[in-house]
Design an enzyme around this catalytic site. Sequence first.
Site, PDB file in Angstrom:
ATOM      1  NE  ARG A 110      -3.901   0.560   1.788  1.00 57.35           N
ATOM      2  CZ  ARG A 110      -5.137   0.577   2.294  1.00 57.35           C
ATOM      3  NH1 ARG A 110      -5.417   1.309   3.366  1.00 57.35           N
ATOM      4  NH2 ARG A 110      -6.095  -0.133   1.729  1.00 57.35           N
ATOM      5  CG  HIS A 137      -8.322   0.050  -3.148  1.00 56.70           C
ATOM      6  ND1 HIS A 137      -7.498  -1.018  -2.834  1.00 56.70           N
ATOM      7  CD2 HIS A 137      -9.056   0.292  -2.024  1.00 56.70           C
ATOM      8  CE1 HIS A 137      -7.732  -1.389  -1.592  1.00 56.70           C
ATOM      9  NE2 HIS A 137      -8.680  -0.622  -1.080  1.00 56.70           N
ATOM     10  CD  GLN A 140     -13.173  -1.980  -1.223  1.00 60.44           C
ATOM     11  OE1 GLN A 140     -12.392  -1.986  -0.285  1.00 60.44           O
ATOM     12  NE2 GLN A 140     -14.423  -2.433  -1.105  1.00 60.44           N
ATOM     13  CG  ASP A 228     -13.523   6.447  -1.447  1.00 61.82           C
ATOM     14  OD1 ASP A 228     -13.611   6.175  -0.227  1.00 61.82           O
ATOM     15  OD2 ASP A 228     -12.448   6.401  -2.067  1.00 61.82           O
ATOM     16  CB  CYS A 268     -14.031   1.158  -0.624  1.00 64.71           C
ATOM     17  SG  CYS A 268     -13.340   2.803  -0.321  1.00 64.71           S
ATOM     18  NE  ARG A 296     -10.619  -5.472  -0.151  1.00 71.17           N
ATOM     19  CZ  ARG A 296      -9.790  -4.503   0.254  1.00 71.17           C
ATOM     20  NH1 ARG A 296     -10.256  -3.417   0.812  1.00 71.17           N
ATOM     21  NH2 ARG A 296      -8.483  -4.618   0.067  1.00 71.17           N
TER      22      ARG A 296
HETATM   23  N1   CP Z   1     -11.401  -0.260   1.901  1.00 67.92           N
HETATM   24  C1   CP Z   1     -10.148  -0.392   2.342  1.00 67.92           C
HETATM   25  O1   CP Z   1      -9.195  -0.662   1.587  1.00 67.92           O
HETATM   26  O2   CP Z   1     -10.018  -0.198   3.669  1.00 67.92           O
HETATM   27  P1   CP Z   1      -8.655  -0.117   4.509  1.00 67.92           P
HETATM   28  O3   CP Z   1      -8.047   1.240   4.193  1.00 67.92           O
HETATM   29  O4   CP Z   1      -9.100  -0.226   5.927  1.00 67.92           O
HETATM   30  O5   CP Z   1      -7.743  -1.218   4.083  1.00 67.92           O
HETATM   31  N1  NVA Z   2      -9.944   6.801  -1.485  1.00 59.84           N
HETATM   32  C1  NVA Z   2      -9.586   6.271  -0.196  1.00 59.84           C
HETATM   33  C2  NVA Z   2      -9.824   4.800  -0.158  1.00 59.84           C
HETATM   34  C3  NVA Z   2      -9.539   4.152   1.169  1.00 59.84           C
HETATM   35  C4  NVA Z   2      -9.726   2.672   1.155  1.00 59.84           C
HETATM   36  C5  NVA Z   2      -8.134   6.588   0.121  1.00 59.84           C
HETATM   37  O1  NVA Z   2      -7.292   6.442  -0.762  1.00 59.84           O
HETATM   38  O2  NVA Z   2      -7.853   7.019   1.243  1.00 59.84           O
END
Ligand code: CP
Ligand code: NVA
Length: 309
Positions: A110, A137, A140, A228, A268, A296
Amino acid sequence: MSGPRHFLDLDQIEGATLRSILDRAVAFKRERSAGERTGAPHSRRLAGKVVAMLFERPSTRTRLSFAVAMHELGGASIVVRPEELQLFRGESIADTARVLSRYVDGIVLRTVRASTLTELARHASIPVINGLTGRTHPCQLMADIMTFEEARGPIAGRVVAWSGDGNNMANTWIHAAARFGFSLRMACPPALPPAAECLVWARGQGADIALTADPAAAVRGADCVVTDAWVSMGQEGEVGARHELLAPYRVDERLMALAKPDALFMHCLPAHRGEEVSAAVIDGPRAVVWDEAENRLHAQKGILVWCLG
Ligand code: CP
Ligand code: NVA
Protein backbone atom coordinates in the site's frame (compact mmCIF):
# COMPACT_ATOMS: atom_id res chain seq x y z
CA MET A 1 9.86 -17.35 -19.57
CA SER A 2 6.88 -15.43 -18.21
CA GLY A 3 7.35 -13.37 -15.04
CA PRO A 4 5.51 -13.55 -11.74
CA ARG A 5 1.73 -13.12 -11.66
CA HIS A 6 1.38 -9.60 -10.30
CA PHE A 7 -2.03 -8.20 -9.33
CA LEU A 8 -1.35 -4.54 -10.03
CA ASP A 9 -4.36 -3.15 -11.88
CA LEU A 10 -7.55 -4.38 -13.51
CA ASP A 11 -6.50 -3.02 -16.90
CA GLN A 12 -3.47 -5.33 -16.85
CA ILE A 13 -5.37 -8.57 -16.23
CA GLU A 14 -7.72 -10.20 -18.73
CA GLY A 15 -11.43 -10.15 -17.94
CA ALA A 16 -11.62 -13.96 -18.04
CA THR A 17 -8.85 -14.19 -15.43
CA LEU A 18 -10.61 -11.68 -13.18
CA ARG A 19 -13.82 -13.68 -13.55
CA SER A 20 -12.04 -16.90 -12.56
CA ILE A 21 -10.58 -15.17 -9.49
CA LEU A 22 -14.11 -14.09 -8.51
CA ASP A 23 -15.50 -17.59 -9.08
CA ARG A 24 -12.84 -18.91 -6.74
CA ALA A 25 -13.66 -16.19 -4.18
CA VAL A 26 -17.30 -17.24 -4.21
CA ALA A 27 -16.26 -20.87 -3.70
CA PHE A 28 -14.00 -19.88 -0.79
CA LYS A 29 -16.87 -17.98 0.82
CA ARG A 30 -19.19 -20.96 0.48
CA GLU A 31 -16.53 -23.29 1.85
CA ARG A 32 -15.86 -21.03 4.83
CA SER A 33 -19.49 -20.83 5.85
CA ALA A 34 -19.86 -24.61 5.43
CA GLY A 35 -16.72 -25.04 7.57
CA GLU A 36 -18.22 -22.88 10.28
CA ARG A 37 -21.21 -25.20 10.37
CA THR A 38 -19.35 -28.51 10.19
CA GLY A 39 -16.04 -27.59 11.83
CA ALA A 40 -14.21 -28.71 8.65
CA PRO A 41 -10.89 -26.93 8.02
CA HIS A 42 -10.78 -24.40 5.23
CA SER A 43 -8.74 -25.17 2.15
CA ARG A 44 -4.99 -24.93 2.83
CA ARG A 45 -4.03 -24.07 -0.73
CA LEU A 46 -1.10 -21.86 0.33
CA ALA A 47 0.41 -24.08 3.03
CA GLY A 48 4.01 -23.06 3.66
CA LYS A 49 3.75 -19.78 1.72
CA VAL A 50 4.59 -16.41 3.28
CA VAL A 51 3.45 -12.97 2.15
CA ALA A 52 5.13 -9.71 3.22
CA MET A 53 2.72 -6.80 3.62
CA LEU A 54 4.25 -3.34 3.27
CA PHE A 55 1.86 -0.62 4.39
CA GLU A 56 2.99 2.98 3.96
CA ARG A 57 -0.50 4.09 5.03
CA PRO A 58 -3.05 2.89 7.59
CA SER A 59 -5.40 0.03 6.75
CA THR A 60 -8.06 -1.94 8.57
CA ARG A 61 -9.73 -4.05 5.87
CA THR A 62 -6.89 -4.67 3.43
CA ARG A 63 -4.34 -5.55 6.06
CA LEU A 64 -6.61 -7.73 8.20
CA SER A 65 -8.33 -9.50 5.31
CA PHE A 66 -5.01 -10.42 3.69
CA ALA A 67 -3.62 -11.64 7.02
CA VAL A 68 -6.70 -13.76 7.77
CA ALA A 69 -6.80 -15.02 4.17
CA MET A 70 -3.18 -16.20 4.37
CA HIS A 71 -3.82 -17.83 7.76
CA GLU A 72 -6.92 -19.67 6.54
CA LEU A 73 -5.12 -20.81 3.38
CA GLY A 74 -2.45 -22.40 5.56
CA GLY A 75 0.25 -19.76 4.98
CA ALA A 76 1.59 -16.83 6.95
CA SER A 77 1.91 -13.06 6.58
CA ILE A 78 4.35 -10.51 7.96
CA VAL A 79 3.29 -6.85 8.20
CA VAL A 80 6.02 -4.25 7.91
CA ARG A 81 5.83 -0.47 7.96
CA PRO A 82 8.31 1.17 5.59
CA GLU A 83 9.90 3.16 8.41
CA GLU A 84 10.94 -0.18 9.90
CA LEU A 85 12.82 -1.07 6.70
CA GLN A 86 16.17 0.15 5.39
CA LEU A 87 14.04 1.57 2.56
CA PHE A 88 13.36 4.43 4.94
CA ARG A 89 17.12 5.11 5.17
CA GLY A 90 17.59 5.18 1.44
CA GLU A 91 17.89 1.55 0.31
CA SER A 92 16.28 1.49 -3.11
CA ILE A 93 12.89 0.00 -3.92
CA ALA A 94 14.64 -2.21 -6.49
CA ASP A 95 17.06 -3.65 -3.92
CA THR A 96 14.24 -4.11 -1.41
CA ALA A 97 12.31 -6.06 -4.08
CA ARG A 98 15.32 -8.26 -4.84
CA VAL A 99 15.92 -9.08 -1.17
CA LEU A 100 12.27 -9.75 -0.28
CA SER A 101 12.06 -12.04 -3.32
CA ARG A 102 14.64 -14.29 -1.61
CA TYR A 103 12.57 -14.60 1.59
CA VAL A 104 8.86 -14.59 0.85
CA ASP A 105 6.44 -15.80 -1.82
CA GLY A 106 4.54 -12.57 -2.45
CA ILE A 107 4.31 -8.90 -1.48
CA VAL A 108 1.24 -6.76 -0.79
CA LEU A 109 2.04 -3.04 -1.01
CA ARG A 110 0.00 0.00 0.00
CA THR A 111 1.57 3.24 -1.14
CA VAL A 112 0.41 6.69 -2.21
CA ARG A 113 2.79 6.86 -5.20
CA ALA A 114 1.74 4.40 -7.91
CA SER A 115 5.32 4.52 -9.25
CA THR A 116 6.55 2.79 -6.07
CA LEU A 117 4.31 -0.17 -6.86
CA THR A 118 5.45 -0.49 -10.47
CA GLU A 119 9.10 -0.13 -9.45
CA LEU A 120 8.70 -2.85 -6.80
CA ALA A 121 6.96 -5.17 -9.27
CA ARG A 122 9.58 -4.54 -11.96
CA HIS A 123 12.37 -5.78 -9.68
CA ALA A 124 10.56 -8.52 -7.73
CA SER A 125 10.79 -12.10 -8.91
CA ILE A 126 7.68 -12.94 -6.84
CA PRO A 127 4.08 -11.69 -7.27
CA VAL A 128 3.30 -8.16 -6.10
CA ILE A 129 -0.27 -7.22 -5.17
CA ASN A 130 -1.61 -3.66 -5.19
CA GLY A 131 -3.05 -3.04 -1.72
CA LEU A 132 -4.05 0.53 -2.81
CA THR A 133 -2.13 3.35 -4.39
CA GLY A 134 -3.15 6.98 -4.81
CA ARG A 135 -4.19 5.96 -8.32
CA THR A 136 -6.13 2.67 -7.96
CA HIS A 137 -7.48 0.04 -5.55
CA PRO A 138 -8.14 -3.13 -7.57
CA CYS A 139 -8.52 -5.59 -4.64
CA GLN A 140 -11.45 -3.50 -3.39
CA LEU A 141 -13.16 -3.62 -6.78
CA MET A 142 -12.98 -7.41 -6.86
CA ALA A 143 -14.91 -7.50 -3.57
CA ASP A 144 -17.33 -4.86 -4.85
CA ILE A 145 -18.19 -6.77 -8.02
CA MET A 146 -18.62 -9.93 -5.94
CA THR A 147 -20.95 -8.05 -3.56
CA PHE A 148 -23.10 -6.59 -6.33
CA GLU A 149 -23.49 -9.97 -8.04
CA GLU A 150 -24.27 -11.76 -4.78
CA ALA A 151 -27.16 -9.35 -4.20
CA ARG A 152 -28.41 -8.69 -7.73
CA GLY A 153 -26.94 -11.22 -10.19
CA PRO A 154 -24.59 -10.47 -13.08
CA ILE A 155 -23.33 -6.88 -13.19
CA ALA A 156 -22.87 -6.94 -16.98
CA GLY A 157 -25.35 -4.57 -18.59
CA ARG A 158 -26.30 -2.90 -15.29
CA VAL A 159 -25.80 0.78 -14.43
CA VAL A 160 -23.45 1.88 -11.65
CA ALA A 161 -23.41 5.55 -10.59
CA TRP A 162 -20.50 7.24 -8.86
CA SER A 163 -21.00 10.53 -7.00
CA GLY A 164 -17.91 12.10 -5.49
CA ASP A 165 -14.19 12.56 -5.87
CA GLY A 166 -12.52 11.31 -9.06
CA ASN A 167 -10.08 9.39 -6.86
CA ASN A 168 -8.36 5.98 -6.79
CA MET A 169 -11.67 4.17 -6.30
CA ALA A 170 -13.27 6.11 -9.16
CA ASN A 171 -10.36 5.17 -11.44
CA THR A 172 -10.71 1.52 -10.52
CA TRP A 173 -14.48 1.54 -11.15
CA ILE A 174 -13.59 2.84 -14.63
CA HIS A 175 -11.25 -0.12 -15.19
CA ALA A 176 -13.94 -2.45 -13.86
CA ALA A 177 -16.62 -1.09 -16.22
CA ALA A 178 -14.47 -2.23 -19.13
CA ARG A 179 -13.56 -5.58 -17.59
CA PHE A 180 -17.03 -6.55 -16.30
CA GLY A 181 -19.24 -4.90 -18.94
CA PHE A 182 -21.46 -2.55 -16.92
CA SER A 183 -22.31 1.08 -17.67
CA LEU A 184 -20.75 3.67 -15.43
CA ARG A 185 -22.23 7.13 -14.82
CA MET A 186 -19.75 9.29 -12.94
CA ALA A 187 -20.53 12.61 -11.28
CA CYS A 188 -17.39 14.40 -10.10
CA PRO A 189 -16.58 18.08 -9.54
CA PRO A 190 -14.88 19.35 -12.70
CA ALA A 191 -11.85 20.22 -10.56
CA LEU A 192 -11.59 16.63 -9.22
CA PRO A 193 -11.99 14.39 -12.28
CA PRO A 194 -10.89 10.75 -12.54
CA ALA A 195 -7.61 10.00 -14.33
CA ALA A 196 -7.88 10.77 -18.04
CA GLU A 197 -5.74 7.78 -19.00
CA CYS A 198 -8.12 5.39 -17.23
CA LEU A 199 -11.06 6.83 -19.18
CA VAL A 200 -9.16 6.65 -22.46
CA TRP A 201 -8.19 3.03 -21.83
CA ALA A 202 -11.69 1.93 -20.79
CA ARG A 203 -13.44 3.69 -23.66
CA GLY A 204 -10.88 2.16 -26.01
CA GLN A 205 -12.07 -1.23 -24.71
CA GLY A 206 -15.63 -0.25 -25.61
CA ALA A 207 -16.77 0.61 -22.07
CA ASP A 208 -19.90 2.76 -21.68
CA ILE A 209 -18.82 5.55 -19.33
CA ALA A 210 -20.48 8.95 -18.94
CA LEU A 211 -18.83 11.76 -17.01
CA THR A 212 -20.93 14.63 -15.64
CA ALA A 213 -20.78 17.28 -12.94
CA ASP A 214 -24.42 16.58 -11.98
CA PRO A 215 -25.01 13.86 -9.34
CA ALA A 216 -28.74 13.62 -10.15
CA ALA A 217 -27.99 12.93 -13.82
CA ALA A 218 -25.55 10.16 -12.85
CA VAL A 219 -27.76 8.48 -10.25
CA ARG A 220 -31.13 8.58 -12.05
CA GLY A 221 -32.21 4.99 -12.81
CA ALA A 222 -28.97 3.43 -11.53
CA ASP A 223 -28.76 -0.12 -10.14
CA CYS A 224 -26.02 0.83 -7.70
CA VAL A 225 -24.77 4.10 -6.22
CA VAL A 226 -21.16 4.35 -5.05
CA THR A 227 -19.14 7.00 -3.29
CA ASP A 228 -15.93 7.33 -1.27
CA ALA A 229 -14.20 9.65 1.18
CA TRP A 230 -13.76 13.29 0.20
CA VAL A 231 -10.20 13.28 1.50
CA SER A 232 -8.08 10.27 0.57
CA MET A 233 -4.85 9.23 2.25
CA GLY A 234 -2.11 11.68 1.36
CA GLN A 235 -4.56 14.58 0.76
CA GLU A 236 -4.92 15.65 4.38
CA GLY A 237 -3.69 19.17 3.54
CA GLU A 238 -6.62 19.81 1.18
CA VAL A 239 -9.54 19.21 3.56
CA GLY A 240 -11.25 22.63 3.33
CA ALA A 241 -11.16 22.97 -0.44
CA ARG A 242 -12.26 19.38 -1.01
CA HIS A 243 -15.21 19.62 1.38
CA GLU A 244 -16.43 22.72 -0.43
CA LEU A 245 -16.11 21.13 -3.89
CA LEU A 246 -17.63 17.80 -2.87
CA ALA A 247 -20.57 18.87 -0.66
CA PRO A 248 -23.04 18.77 -3.62
CA TYR A 249 -22.01 15.14 -4.28
CA ARG A 250 -23.04 13.75 -0.88
CA VAL A 251 -25.13 10.60 -1.22
CA ASP A 252 -28.23 11.21 0.89
CA GLU A 253 -31.78 9.86 0.75
CA ARG A 254 -32.82 12.56 -1.72
CA LEU A 255 -30.12 11.47 -4.18
CA MET A 256 -30.75 7.74 -3.58
CA ALA A 257 -34.46 8.31 -4.35
CA LEU A 258 -33.48 9.00 -7.98
CA ALA A 259 -31.90 5.54 -8.38
CA LYS A 260 -33.92 2.38 -9.00
CA PRO A 261 -36.07 1.44 -5.98
CA ASP A 262 -33.88 -1.63 -5.36
CA ALA A 263 -30.58 0.17 -6.03
CA LEU A 264 -27.69 -0.82 -3.78
CA PHE A 265 -25.42 1.65 -1.98
CA MET A 266 -21.72 0.79 -1.89
CA HIS A 267 -18.71 2.38 -0.17
CA CYS A 268 -15.26 0.83 0.23
CA LEU A 269 -14.97 2.27 3.80
CA PRO A 270 -13.79 3.96 5.94
CA ALA A 271 -16.90 6.17 5.74
CA HIS A 272 -17.55 9.64 7.09
CA ARG A 273 -21.23 9.97 7.97
CA GLY A 274 -22.52 13.46 7.21
CA GLU A 275 -19.76 14.04 4.65
CA GLU A 276 -19.79 11.86 1.51
CA VAL A 277 -22.78 9.83 2.73
CA SER A 278 -25.65 10.46 5.15
CA ALA A 279 -26.09 8.11 8.10
CA ALA A 280 -29.60 7.27 6.82
CA VAL A 281 -28.14 5.88 3.58
CA ILE A 282 -25.10 4.01 4.89
CA ASP A 283 -27.00 2.58 7.85
CA GLY A 284 -30.14 1.99 5.77
CA PRO A 285 -31.54 -1.11 4.05
CA ARG A 286 -29.96 -0.53 0.63
CA ALA A 287 -26.37 -0.35 1.88
CA VAL A 288 -24.25 -3.47 1.39
CA VAL A 289 -21.07 -2.01 2.87
CA TRP A 290 -20.51 -4.75 5.47
CA ASP A 291 -20.83 -7.41 2.78
CA GLU A 292 -18.26 -5.48 0.75
CA ALA A 293 -15.93 -5.47 3.74
CA GLU A 294 -16.45 -9.20 4.37
CA ASN A 295 -15.98 -10.02 0.71
CA ARG A 296 -12.52 -8.47 0.82
CA LEU A 297 -11.49 -11.63 2.69
CA HIS A 298 -12.90 -14.02 0.09
CA ALA A 299 -11.68 -11.94 -2.86
CA GLN A 300 -8.18 -11.71 -1.34
CA LYS A 301 -8.11 -15.51 -1.20
CA GLY A 302 -8.99 -15.68 -4.90
CA ILE A 303 -6.25 -13.15 -5.71
CA LEU A 304 -3.64 -14.84 -3.50
CA VAL A 305 -4.28 -18.28 -4.96
CA TRP A 306 -4.10 -16.91 -8.52
CA CYS A 307 -0.83 -15.11 -7.76
CA LEU A 308 0.88 -17.69 -5.55
CA GLY A 309 -0.96 -20.95 -5.98
N1 CP B 1 -11.40 -0.26 1.90
C1 CP B 1 -10.15 -0.39 2.34
O1 CP B 1 -9.20 -0.66 1.59
O2 CP B 1 -10.02 -0.20 3.67
P1 CP B 1 -8.66 -0.12 4.51
O3 CP B 1 -8.05 1.24 4.19
O4 CP B 1 -9.10 -0.23 5.93
O5 CP B 1 -7.74 -1.22 4.08
N1 NVA C 1 -9.94 6.80 -1.49
C1 NVA C 1 -9.59 6.27 -0.20
C2 NVA C 1 -9.82 4.80 -0.16
C3 NVA C 1 -9.54 4.15 1.17
C4 NVA C 1 -9.73 2.67 1.16
C5 NVA C 1 -8.13 6.59 0.12
O1 NVA C 1 -7.29 6.44 -0.76
O2 NVA C 1 -7.85 7.02 1.24
